[in-house]
Design a protein around this motif. Structure first.
Motif, mmCIF file in Angstrom:
data_model
loop_
_atom_site.group_PDB
_atom_site.id
_atom_site.type_symbol
_atom_site.label_atom_id
_atom_site.label_comp_id
_atom_site.label_asym_id
_atom_site.label_seq_id
_atom_site.Cartn_x
_atom_site.Cartn_y
_atom_site.Cartn_z
ATOM 1 N N GLN A 7 0.839 -1.199 0.000
ATOM 2 C CA GLN A 7 0.000 0.000 0.000
ATOM 3 C C GLN A 7 0.874 1.249 0.000
ATOM 4 O OE1 GLN A 7 -2.174 -0.779 3.633
ATOM 5 N NE2 GLN A 7 -3.908 -1.658 2.543
ATOM 6 N N GLY A 8 0.661 2.119 -0.980
ATOM 7 C CA GLY A 8 1.313 3.416 -0.996
ATOM 8 C C GLY A 8 2.826 3.378 -1.081
ATOM 9 N N LEU A 9 3.372 2.424 -1.831
ATOM 10 C CA LEU A 9 4.827 2.285 -1.930
ATOM 11 C C LEU A 9 5.419 3.427 -2.748
ATOM 12 C CD1 LEU A 9 7.411 0.696 -1.461
ATOM 13 C CD2 LEU A 9 6.848 -0.728 -3.414
ATOM 14 N N LYS A 10 6.363 4.151 -2.131
ATOM 15 C CA LYS A 10 7.012 5.278 -2.797
ATOM 16 C C LYS A 10 8.530 5.119 -2.732
ATOM 17 C CE LYS A 10 3.352 8.659 -1.818
ATOM 18 N NZ LYS A 10 3.053 9.997 -1.256
ATOM 19 N N GLY A 21 3.428 5.832 -5.275
ATOM 20 C CA GLY A 21 2.335 5.330 -4.452
ATOM 21 C C GLY A 21 1.681 4.119 -5.093
ATOM 22 N N VAL A 22 2.407 3.003 -5.095
ATOM 23 C CA VAL A 22 1.937 1.784 -5.758
ATOM 24 C C VAL A 22 1.201 0.898 -4.768
ATOM 25 C CG1 VAL A 22 2.644 -0.312 -6.986
ATOM 26 C CG2 VAL A 22 3.814 1.864 -7.445
ATOM 27 N N ALA A 57 8.355 5.211 1.589
ATOM 28 C CA ALA A 57 7.060 5.173 2.273
ATOM 29 C C ALA A 57 6.294 3.953 1.797
ATOM 30 C CB ALA A 57 6.263 6.447 2.001
ATOM 31 N N GLY A 58 5.329 3.552 2.603
ATOM 32 C CA GLY A 58 4.472 2.440 2.215
ATOM 33 C C GLY A 58 4.293 1.434 3.327
ATOM 34 N N LEU A 68 5.953 -1.163 8.235
ATOM 35 C CA LEU A 68 5.989 0.194 7.716
ATOM 36 C C LEU A 68 7.359 0.375 7.071
ATOM 37 C CD1 LEU A 68 4.327 2.209 10.628
ATOM 38 C CD2 LEU A 68 3.354 1.692 8.375
ATOM 39 N N LEU A 69 7.370 0.579 5.750
ATOM 40 C CA LEU A 69 8.609 0.434 5.004
ATOM 41 C C LEU A 69 9.634 1.529 5.295
ATOM 42 C CD1 LEU A 69 7.099 -0.863 1.675
ATOM 43 C CD2 LEU A 69 8.577 -2.114 3.248
#
Length: 249
Positions: A7-10, A21-22, A57-58, A68-69
Motif C-alpha cells: 500500500q502506498g509504496l514510494k 504510491g503503488v 514510504a508504504g 511500515l517500510l
C-alpha cells in the motif's frame, strides 16, 4: 488467501520520483505479470519488495506480518529476506563457485542449513530445472539460458513465500528464451506465488492470473490477461500495446 499486500509504496532517487504510491494485492499461488515501458518503475518496485532498495514510504504485509517500510530495521529486513527470493535479469551468480555451490549458498550462510541438507535440496532443484548434469561446472561454462535456470533453482531452493522475477529473459538470445519460460510455466503450475516483470507478452497472456500495466511510477491498469490485453480501458495501456504490436489468437 492474501500472500502479500503493498500500500502506498514510494521511492525516489534524489529529486527523481520513481514510484509514486503503488498498491498491489497478491493472493497465495497467484502469478502476477507486470508490464510497461522502460523507466516506469517496474524493477525498482521489485527491488523494494525484498529491500534491495529501501522504500521511502508504504505499508507491506507479507504473510502474517505487517511492516511500515520507512521504519524497517535489521530484524524486519531479515524477516522479509527469508520470505522472498529474486531472479535477476543478469543472473547475478557467483563466478568463483560451481553451479551446485551457487544454489547451496543461500541455504548454508543466511539460513544455516547443514551442508549435507543444502546439497540435497540444491541437487533436487537443479534436477527440476534440467541442470543436474551441470552441478560441478562454473557459470562461465554455461550458456545464458542455463545460467538463468541456475538462478531460478537458487531462488526455488529458498522455498520463498514470494518469488520475484526481474525481466528474466531480457539478457538472453532468442533461442534460449524458451527453456527459461518453460521452467517458469512449470513453477506456475506448482502454485508458487510469483511477481514477474516481463516483456514476454505472450507468456504474460498465457500464464498470468493478473496482469498489471505500470507507467510513470504508478499502476495504470490491472486485471486478468483478457481484460488488460484485449479489453483495455486506459488510453495509456492501449497505446503501449499498439506500439509493441501484441496480438492474441
Amino acid at each position: 488467501m492474501v500472500q502479500a499486500q503493498i500500500q502506498g509504496l514510494k521511492k525516489q532517487f534524489g529529486k527523481n520520483e520513481i514510484l509514486k504510491g503503488v498498491d498491489m494485492t497478491v493472493h497465495h499461488g497467484e502469478v502476477i505479470c507486470i508490464i510497461g515501458p522502460s523507466g516506469s518503475g517496474k524493477t525498482t518496485f521489485l527491488r523494494c519488495l525484498n529491500l534491495l532498495e529501501r522504500p521511502d514510504a508504504g505499508r507491506y504485509v507479507l504473510g502474517s506480518e505487517s511492516y511500515l517500510l520507512h521504519r524497517i530495521g535489521s530484524k524486519q529486513r531479515r524477516e522479509i529476506a527469508l520470505k522472498t527470493a529474486m531472479v535477476f535479469q543478469s543472473y547475478e551468480l557467483f563466478q568463483h563457485m560451481t553451479v551446485l555451490q551457487n544454489v547451496m549458498e543461500g541455504l548454508v550462510t543466511p539460513r544455516q542449513f547443514s551442508k549435507k541438507d543444502a546439497k540435497q535440496i540444491a541437487l533436487t532443484m537443479l534436477e527440476k530445472v534440467g541442470l543436474s548434469d551441470k552441478a560441478s561446472m562454473y557459470p562461465v561454462q554455461l550458456s545464458g539460458g542455463q545460467q538463468q535456470r541456475v538462478g531460478i533453482a537458487r531462488a526455488m531452493a529458498l522455498s520463498p513465500e514470494l518469488l520475484l522475477f526481474d525481466e528474466p529473459t531480457s539478457a538472453l538470445d532468442p533461442e534460449l528464451v524458451g527453456d527459461v519460460l518453460k521452467v517458469m510455466r512449470q513453477l506456475a503450475d506448482t502454485g508458487q506465488t510469483m511477481i514477474i516483470v516481463t516483456h514476454e507478452m505472450q507468456f504474460a497472456y498465457e500464464v498470468a492470473d493478473k496482469v498489471i500495466f505500470m507507467a510513470d511510477g504508478v499502476v495504470v491498469e490491472a486485471g486478468t490477461p483478457e481484460e488488460v490485453f484485449r479489453q483495455s480501458k486506459e488510453d495509456r495501456t492501449k497505446k503501449f500495446l499498439s506500439q509493441i504490436n501484441f496480438k492474441t489468437a
